[in-house]
Design an enzyme around this catalytic site. Structure first.
Site, PDB file in Angstrom:
ATOM      1  N   LYS A  14       0.854  -1.201   0.000  1.00  0.00           N
ATOM      2  CA  LYS A  14       0.000   0.000   0.000  1.00  0.00           C
ATOM      3  C   LYS A  14       0.877   1.234   0.000  1.00  0.00           C
ATOM      4  O   LYS A  14       2.077   1.191   0.323  1.00  0.00           O
ATOM      5  CB  LYS A  14      -0.927   0.016   1.224  1.00  0.00           C
ATOM      6  CG  LYS A  14      -0.212   0.042   2.584  1.00  0.00           C
ATOM      7  CD  LYS A  14       0.251   1.398   3.062  1.00  0.00           C
ATOM      8  CE  LYS A  14       0.944   1.330   4.423  1.00  0.00           C
ATOM      9  NZ  LYS A  14       1.634   2.609   4.755  1.00  0.00           N
ATOM     10  N   ASP A 140      -2.010  -0.748  10.456  1.00  0.00           N
ATOM     11  CA  ASP A 140      -2.159  -0.905   9.009  1.00  0.00           C
ATOM     12  C   ASP A 140      -2.816  -2.218   8.594  1.00  0.00           C
ATOM     13  O   ASP A 140      -3.099  -2.408   7.411  1.00  0.00           O
ATOM     14  CB  ASP A 140      -0.790  -0.812   8.318  1.00  0.00           C
ATOM     15  CG  ASP A 140      -0.278   0.614   8.217  1.00  0.00           C
ATOM     16  OD1 ASP A 140      -1.086   1.549   8.398  1.00  0.00           O
ATOM     17  OD2 ASP A 140       0.921   0.797   7.954  1.00  0.00           O
TER      18      ASP A 140
END
Length: 275
Positions: A14, A140
């Protein structure tokens, strides 16, 4: 020992399109605002479930000891949360996402592990139902279980689906491994004080990464090099990876050839969905 046919999963990277750090919470985490999108840079995890009651994790690179490994922690949290006992599995991790780069490789692997366990043991569970569990593993992990580009608040577990216009991304990474804890406690971290609306489009003038100042203060020579490139590289997470977005692949290829420092480089695409 009965083995089930091995199943392969991809575990994607990401980037944070921006990252604003807000106040510190009583649990030690910080509230934040960010916009996540994914990259087609990915690890591969292979799961072979069996009745050995043993958890074995191997990788093509050196990884943390079992008790410190996020994949192992994900298995134990899954067991505790859903009362699934006697898990036996061999996990092979083929790493392509660099560690300590702000690309979420470890968190992505943990999320992929939760999904693989769900598929095998509790297929009726949705990804969204596992987000509270994912948040317990790290800030995350939730976005990787969610699997869609999203605006995030809280510690990253409050997610609103928000697509980002697909582009190419040139990633560059110096040989620097970042301590997230050190960056959060740095005197150079200037936290954001104003919330911005999740309904906004991507606006570089108000969307930035609060950790960039910390990185530049600690590594001024790299900051100077980025200025010499005269391109709008932005940092993801706490670094040390920087990215430049463009719809023009050739432009990024030309810039990559211009970079003469010994940096790791990748030219990838952004993705809005990984499941």
């Amino acid at each position: 020992m009965a083995n089930i046919k091995a199943k392969k999963y991809y575990s994607y990277a990401k980037i944070n399109l921006f990252l604003h750090i807000l106040n510190k919470r009583t649990d030690g985490y910080h509230n934040l605002q960010t916009w996540f999108t994914f990259l087609d840079l990915k690890d591969q995890l292979t799961f072979s479930f069996n009745n050995s009651r043993e958890i074995n994790i191997s990788s093509n690179i050196s990884i943390a000891a079992k008790q410190d490994n996020l994949v192992y922690k994900a298995i134990k949290k899954f067991q505790q949360s859903y009362r699934v006992q006697d898990i036996g599995v061999d996990i092979e991790i083929k790493k392509n996402i660099p560690m300590g780069a702000g690309l979420g490789g470890g968190s992505s692997n943990a999320a992929t592990t939760l999904i693989a366990l769900r598929d095998y043991y509790l297929p009726q569970l949705s990804n969204e139902e596992m987000i509270p569990l994912a948040a317990k593993l790290g800030a995350d992990v939730s976005i990787f279980v969610y699997g869609k580009s999203a605006w995030a608040e809280g510690i990253g577990e409050i997610l609103y689906h928000k697509d980002f216009s697909p582009q190419y991304a040139l990633l560059i990474k110096p040989d620097i491994h970042i301590s997230t804890k050190e960056f959060f406690t740095s005197e150079d971290l200037i936290k954001s004080s104003v919330l911005i609306s999740k309904d906004l489009g991507f606006d570089k003038s108000i969307m930035h990464n609060d950790f960039e100042n910390v990185f530049y203060a600690k590594y001024p020579e790299f900051s100077q090099y980025l200025k010499e490139l005269d391109s709008d590289f932005r940092m993801t997470g706490t670094g040390s990876c920087f990215y430049l977005l463009s719809a023009d692949k050739n432009k990024l290829e030309q810039l990559a050839r211009k970079i003469n420092k010994p940096l790791d480089k990748w030219l990838v695409k952004t993705l809005n969905y990984v499941y």
